[in-house]
Design a protein around this motif. Structure first.
Motif: not given
Length: 152
Positions: A28-34
């Motif tokens: 995911p973009p940035g520090n998002g979660t899978k």
């Protein structure tokens, strides 16, 4: 027809067989979660309490345990979110295992090194022919129908 064949035929119509892994976000973009989207392409609601979604790679990531009381309605979705603490691995196989330990579904090897809001999803929505061609790169649509779009 024997009684055992009749029982197997009856069991094959149970809604659990209708749940598939429908869309996967491994980067995911940035520090998002899978996250992994499940889809019930059947005509009946399916309880998925205690089922487990795993992302299998080297090293293994996961699991995502489905909480008690979780039901996917007919033609409905459930999005299982991973943990922010997971290692940043961008490829793997996703598996879905029911409460009895039976593998309900598994993807082919998926690689997503784009750090974008593009995912791999089944297209048309929920199609499952056990072929890699079931999967397309598309703009993320968590919790809703997969739609092909032009990548920008």
């Amino acid at each position: 027809m024997s009684i055992s064949v009749l029982c197997i035929a009856a069991l094959s119509g149970i809604g659990a067989a209708a749940v598939v892994i429908n869309e996967v976000e491994l980067n995911p973009p940035g520090n998002g979660t899978k996250w992994v989207e499940l889809y019930n392409n059947g005509e009946d609601d399916v309880e998925i309490s205690g089922w487990v979604v795993s992302i299998v790679n080297l090293p293994w990531i996961g699991p995502i345990a489905i909480p008690e009381g979780t039901v996917i309605p007919a033609k409905g979705y459930y999005v299982a979110e991973g943990s922010l603490q997971w290692r940043q691995e961008y490829s793997g196989y996703v598996t879905l295992v029911d409460v009895g330990g039976f593998k309900v579904d598994e993807t082919h090897l998926i690689t997503d090194d784009g750090d974008s809001d593009f995912t791999y999803g089944r297209y048309p929505n929920g199609v499952d022919t056990d072929q890699k061609s079931d999967w397309k790169l598309m703009k993320a649509t968590p919790g809703s129908e997969n739609v092909l779009s032009i990548r920008s």
